[in-house]
Design a protein around this motif. Sequence first.
Motif, PDB file in Angstrom:
ATOM      1  N   GLN A  64       0.823  -1.208   0.000  1.00 12.88           N
ATOM      2  CA  GLN A  64       0.000   0.000   0.000  1.00 12.88           C
ATOM      3  C   GLN A  64       0.859   1.261   0.000  1.00 12.88           C
ATOM      4  OE1 GLN A  64      -2.864   0.188   3.160  1.00 12.88           O
ATOM      5  NE2 GLN A  64      -3.701   2.172   2.523  1.00 12.88           N
ATOM      6  N   ASP A  65       1.963   1.225   0.719  1.00 17.52           N
ATOM      7  CA  ASP A  65       2.856   2.397   0.777  1.00 17.52           C
ATOM      8  C   ASP A  65       3.470   2.688  -0.593  1.00 17.52           C
ATOM      9  OD1 ASP A  65       2.898   2.884   3.807  1.00 17.52           O
ATOM     10  OD2 ASP A  65       3.429   0.762   3.645  1.00 17.52           O
ATOM     11  N   TYR A  66       3.806   1.636  -1.333  1.00 21.60           N
ATOM     12  CA  TYR A  66       4.354   1.832  -2.672  1.00 21.60           C
ATOM     13  C   TYR A  66       3.293   2.410  -3.610  1.00 21.60           C
ATOM     14  CZ  TYR A  66       8.649  -0.612  -1.424  1.00 21.60           C
ATOM     15  OH  TYR A  66       9.847  -0.968  -0.846  1.00 21.60           O
ATOM     16  N   ARG A  67       2.057   1.919  -3.477  1.00 23.86           N
ATOM     17  CA  ARG A  67       0.983   2.457  -4.324  1.00 23.86           C
ATOM     18  C   ARG A  67       0.723   3.923  -4.015  1.00 23.86           C
ATOM     19  NH1 ARG A  67      -1.289  -2.798  -3.540  1.00 23.86           N
ATOM     20  NH2 ARG A  67      -2.481  -2.049  -1.729  1.00 23.86           N
ATOM     21  N   LEU A  68       0.726   4.277  -2.730  1.00 20.27           N
ATOM     22  CA  LEU A  68       0.509   5.678  -2.346  1.00 20.27           C
ATOM     23  C   LEU A  68       1.627   6.578  -2.844  1.00 20.27           C
ATOM     24  CD1 LEU A  68      -0.811   5.220   1.316  1.00 20.27           C
ATOM     25  CD2 LEU A  68      -2.117   5.947  -0.699  1.00 20.27           C
ATOM     26  N   ALA A  69       2.825   5.989  -3.010  1.00 18.08           N
ATOM     27  CA  ALA A  69       3.974   6.762  -3.507  1.00 18.08           C
ATOM     28  C   ALA A  69       3.994   6.813  -5.036  1.00 18.08           C
ATOM     29  CB  ALA A  69       5.269   6.160  -2.976  1.00 18.08           C
ATOM     30  N   GLY A  70       2.988   6.200  -5.675  1.00 19.58           N
ATOM     31  CA  GLY A  70       2.899   6.251  -7.134  1.00 19.58           C
ATOM     32  C   GLY A  70       3.715   5.181  -7.844  1.00 19.58           C
ATOM     33  N   ARG A  71       4.161   4.183  -7.100  1.00 19.09           N
ATOM     34  CA  ARG A  71       4.931   3.099  -7.723  1.00 19.09           C
ATOM     35  C   ARG A  71       3.963   2.072  -8.321  1.00 19.09           C
ATOM     36  NH1 ARG A  71      10.171   3.176  -5.403  1.00 19.09           N
ATOM     37  NH2 ARG A  71      10.539   5.340  -4.758  1.00 19.09           N
ATOM     38  N   ASN A  72       4.373   1.443  -9.415  1.00 17.70           N
ATOM     39  CA  ASN A  72       3.534   0.411 -10.044  1.00 17.70           C
ATOM     40  C   ASN A  72       3.922  -0.987  -9.582  1.00 17.70           C
ATOM     41  OD1 ASN A  72       5.953   0.124 -11.309  1.00 17.70           O
ATOM     42  ND2 ASN A  72       5.163   0.343 -13.409  1.00 17.70           N
ATOM     43  N   TYR A  73       4.542  -1.080  -8.427  1.00 18.89           N
ATOM     44  CA  TYR A  73       4.907  -2.360  -7.829  1.00 18.89           C
ATOM     45  C   TYR A  73       4.856  -2.203  -6.313  1.00 18.89           C
ATOM     46  CZ  TYR A  73       9.406   0.025  -7.252  1.00 18.89           C
ATOM     47  OH  TYR A  73      10.387   0.929  -6.929  1.00 18.89           O
ATOM     48  N   GLY A  74       4.899  -3.337  -5.623  1.00 19.71           N
ATOM     49  CA  GLY A  74       4.877  -3.302  -4.175  1.00 19.71           C
ATOM     50  C   GLY A  74       6.135  -3.899  -3.591  1.00 19.71           C
ATOM     51  N   ALA A  75       6.137  -4.125  -2.286  1.00 24.40           N
ATOM     52  CA  ALA A  75       7.276  -4.766  -1.631  1.00 24.40           C
ATOM     53  C   ALA A  75       7.411  -6.192  -2.169  1.00 24.40           C
ATOM     54  CB  ALA A  75       7.079  -4.778  -0.124  1.00 24.40           C
ATOM     55  N   LYS A  76       8.608  -6.627  -2.359  1.00 20.42           N
ATOM     56  CA  LYS A  76       8.841  -7.938  -2.975  1.00 20.42           C
ATOM     57  C   LYS A  76       8.448  -9.090  -2.055  1.00 20.42           C
ATOM     58  CE  LYS A  76      12.436 -10.590  -5.341  1.00 20.42           C
ATOM     59  NZ  LYS A  76      13.857 -10.625  -5.737  1.00 20.42           N
ATOM     60  N   ASP A  77       8.662  -8.919  -0.761  1.00 18.32           N
ATOM     61  CA  ASP A  77       8.431  -9.997   0.206  1.00 18.32           C
ATOM     62  C   ASP A  77       9.236 -11.239  -0.167  1.00 18.32           C
ATOM     63  OD1 ASP A  77       6.685  -8.388   1.653  1.00 18.32           O
ATOM     64  OD2 ASP A  77       4.957  -9.012   0.460  1.00 18.32           O
ATOM     65  N   GLY A  78      10.473 -11.006  -0.507  1.00 17.87           N
ATOM     66  CA  GLY A  78      11.383 -12.079  -0.883  1.00 17.87           C
ATOM     67  C   GLY A  78      12.802 -11.540  -0.955  1.00 17.87           C
ATOM     68  N   PRO A  79      13.779 -12.403  -1.130  1.00 21.27           N
ATOM     69  CA  PRO A  79      15.177 -11.965  -1.108  1.00 21.27           C
ATOM     70  C   PRO A  79      15.551 -11.083  -2.296  1.00 21.27           C
ATOM     71  CG  PRO A  79      15.011 -14.258  -1.796  1.00 21.27           C
ATOM     72  CD  PRO A  79      13.645 -13.859  -1.347  1.00 21.27           C
ATOM     73  N   PHE A  80      16.532 -10.227  -2.069  1.00 20.82           N
ATOM     74  CA  PHE A  80      17.103  -9.423  -3.146  1.00 20.82           C
ATOM     75  C   PHE A  80      17.865 -10.346  -4.099  1.00 20.82           C
ATOM     76  CE2 PHE A  80      16.541  -6.322   0.202  1.00 20.82           C
ATOM     77  CZ  PHE A  80      16.242  -5.135  -0.456  1.00 20.82           C
ATOM     78  N   ASN A  81      17.673 -10.149  -5.396  1.00 18.04           N
ATOM     79  CA  ASN A  81      18.430 -10.915  -6.384  1.00 18.04           C
ATOM     80  C   ASN A  81      19.760 -10.254  -6.720  1.00 18.04           C
ATOM     81  OD1 ASN A  81      16.503 -12.951  -6.683  1.00 18.04           O
ATOM     82  ND2 ASN A  81      15.376 -11.768  -8.209  1.00 18.04           N
ATOM     83  N   SER A  82      19.853  -8.969  -6.468  1.00 21.23           N
ATOM     84  CA  SER A  82      21.087  -8.217  -6.741  1.00 21.23           C
ATOM     85  C   SER A  82      21.104  -6.992  -5.851  1.00 21.23           C
ATOM     86  CB  SER A  82      21.148  -7.788  -8.215  1.00 21.23           C
ATOM     87  OG  SER A  82      20.150  -6.818  -8.490  1.00 21.23           O
ATOM     88  N   VAL A  83      22.282  -6.410  -5.686  1.00 18.95           N
ATOM     89  CA  VAL A  83      22.398  -5.160  -4.917  1.00 18.95           C
ATOM     90  C   VAL A  83      21.658  -4.042  -5.645  1.00 18.95           C
ATOM     91  CG1 VAL A  83      24.020  -3.415  -4.073  1.00 18.95           C
ATOM     92  CG2 VAL A  83      24.563  -5.846  -3.829  1.00 18.95           C
ATOM     93  N   GLU A  84      21.679  -4.067  -6.973  1.00 17.12           N
ATOM     94  CA  GLU A  84      21.014  -3.042  -7.780  1.00 17.12           C
ATOM     95  C   GLU A  84      19.514  -2.969  -7.462  1.00 17.12           C
ATOM     96  OE1 GLU A  84      21.436   0.048 -10.589  1.00 17.12           O
ATOM     97  OE2 GLU A  84      22.973  -1.238  -9.690  1.00 17.12           O
ATOM     98  N   GLU A  85      18.929  -4.086  -7.053  1.00 17.56           N
ATOM     99  CA  GLU A  85      17.499  -4.134  -6.729  1.00 17.56           C
ATOM    100  C   GLU A  85      17.155  -3.212  -5.560  1.00 17.56           C
ATOM    101  OE1 GLU A  85      14.588  -7.561  -5.047  1.00 17.56           O
ATOM    102  OE2 GLU A  85      15.841  -8.164  -6.752  1.00 17.56           O
ATOM    103  N   LEU A  86      18.151  -2.887  -4.745  1.00 15.06           N
ATOM    104  CA  LEU A  86      17.930  -2.002  -3.604  1.00 15.06           C
ATOM    105  C   LEU A  86      17.391  -0.648  -4.048  1.00 15.06           C
ATOM    106  CD1 LEU A  86      18.267  -1.518  -0.531  1.00 15.06           C
ATOM    107  CD2 LEU A  86      20.632  -0.819  -1.008  1.00 15.06           C
ATOM    108  N   ARG A  87      17.674  -0.242  -5.272  1.00 17.96           N
ATOM    109  CA  ARG A  87      17.188   1.038  -5.797  1.00 17.96           C
ATOM    110  C   ARG A  87      15.661   1.102  -5.796  1.00 17.96           C
ATOM    111  NH1 ARG A  87      20.872   4.247  -8.555  1.00 17.96           N
ATOM    112  NH2 ARG A  87      22.881   3.296  -9.105  1.00 17.96           N
ATOM    113  N   GLN A  88      14.997  -0.045  -5.839  1.00 20.13           N
ATOM    114  CA  GLN A  88      13.534  -0.077  -5.920  1.00 20.13           C
ATOM    115  C   GLN A  88      12.860   0.101  -4.562  1.00 20.13           C
ATOM    116  OE1 GLN A  88      12.002  -3.376  -8.327  1.00 20.13           O
ATOM    117  NE2 GLN A  88      14.036  -3.675  -9.178  1.00 20.13           N
ATOM    118  N   VAL A  89      13.620  -0.026  -3.485  1.00 20.65           N
ATOM    119  CA  VAL A  89      13.045   0.088  -2.142  1.00 20.65           C
ATOM    120  C   VAL A  89      12.610   1.530  -1.880  1.00 20.65           C
ATOM    121  CG1 VAL A  89      13.517  -0.114   0.328  1.00 20.65           C
ATOM    122  CG2 VAL A  89      14.343  -1.866  -1.262  1.00 20.65           C
ATOM    123  N   LEU A  90      11.423   1.682  -1.323  1.00 20.20           N
ATOM    124  CA  LEU A  90      10.880   3.009  -1.043  1.00 20.20           C
ATOM    125  C   LEU A  90      11.804   3.765  -0.079  1.00 20.20           C
ATOM    126  CD1 LEU A  90       8.290   4.479  -1.939  1.00 20.20           C
ATOM    127  CD2 LEU A  90       7.269   3.833   0.255  1.00 20.20           C
ATOM    128  N   GLY A  91      12.184   4.981  -0.469  1.00 21.86           N
ATOM    129  CA  GLY A  91      13.080   5.796   0.343  1.00 21.86           C
ATOM    130  C   GLY A  91      14.511   5.810  -0.145  1.00 21.86           C
TER     131      GLY A  91
END
Length: 293
Positions: free
Chosen positions: A152-179
């Motif tokens: 819900q927080d990602y949707r309120l921030a205008g993102r077209n995805y939500g929290a992954k609820d799973g492990p990071f596949n790469s360090v680059e994926e950290l860019r997608q985390v809100l904040g």
Amino acid sequence: MRSRRSKNKQNGMALVIVLWMLALLTLLAAGYSRMMRTETILISQHMQLAEARAMAEAGVWLAIQDLLAMEVDRKWLSDGREYTFTWYEGGISLRLQDEAGRIDLNTARAELLHGLLQDSGIDEAEAIGLLQAIMDWRDRDNLPRTAGAEDQDYRLAGRNYGAKDGPFNSVEELRQVLGMNDSIFAAVEPALTVYSHQPGINPVVATREALLAIPGMDDTAIEAFLAARASSGTAEELFTGSTDNRFLSPVRDQVIRVRSTGTRGENQVLLEATVLLSRNQDDPFSILAWRER
């Protein structure tokens, strides 16, 4: 008389035409010569770039060969220090970094991630919010922490995805985390990995950024440790008595990141390979990641 004047006029016109033709041919020749010089320079630059890339690749394979040798026979340490040497008419620069010396985004203790975020220059409230958003991203549930972020927080921030609820596949994926933003990511990226699978870090091979994230450590202690490590190659004893063992790991020599820079003339190519060492006789290593930076 008129015939002679007419003939002289024709000769003059012919001379002018010949001169114009000579001038045109001279211009064409000069342009062709300039074009050939430009093409020669471009071909030479492309050849040197290809040679620089070949040197960078050679550096990666030389590093892997060294990693597969017996420990007593190894020439290069995997703590991130630089090794340079001449190779034919160019040069190679190598850095071997054991991923056990980085903070694993998926398995690291929250205190380590918190310390790393604090060192990135953000304030405490932002550090806690980002830490909890990271924890919400990697955990399996969809329950938000107090200052964290779920779908819900990602949707309120205008993102077209939500929290992954799973492990990071790469360090680059950290860019997608809100904040997360580019400046914070640039500050924390050198200390992070997804390959160590440990809750702590191995200080023998740790990066400076990862060491600073350990609770209770400061610049003075870290610089003293790094100086001792550079001279002795280990200096692990400096950590064993004064640091909480929850943040340390004895694991090493499983996954190594090799950074190899090939230089030829003014051309440089940097290759980065992440290598999993199994030392199995039939399949002693595998490449987990390979990219040109």
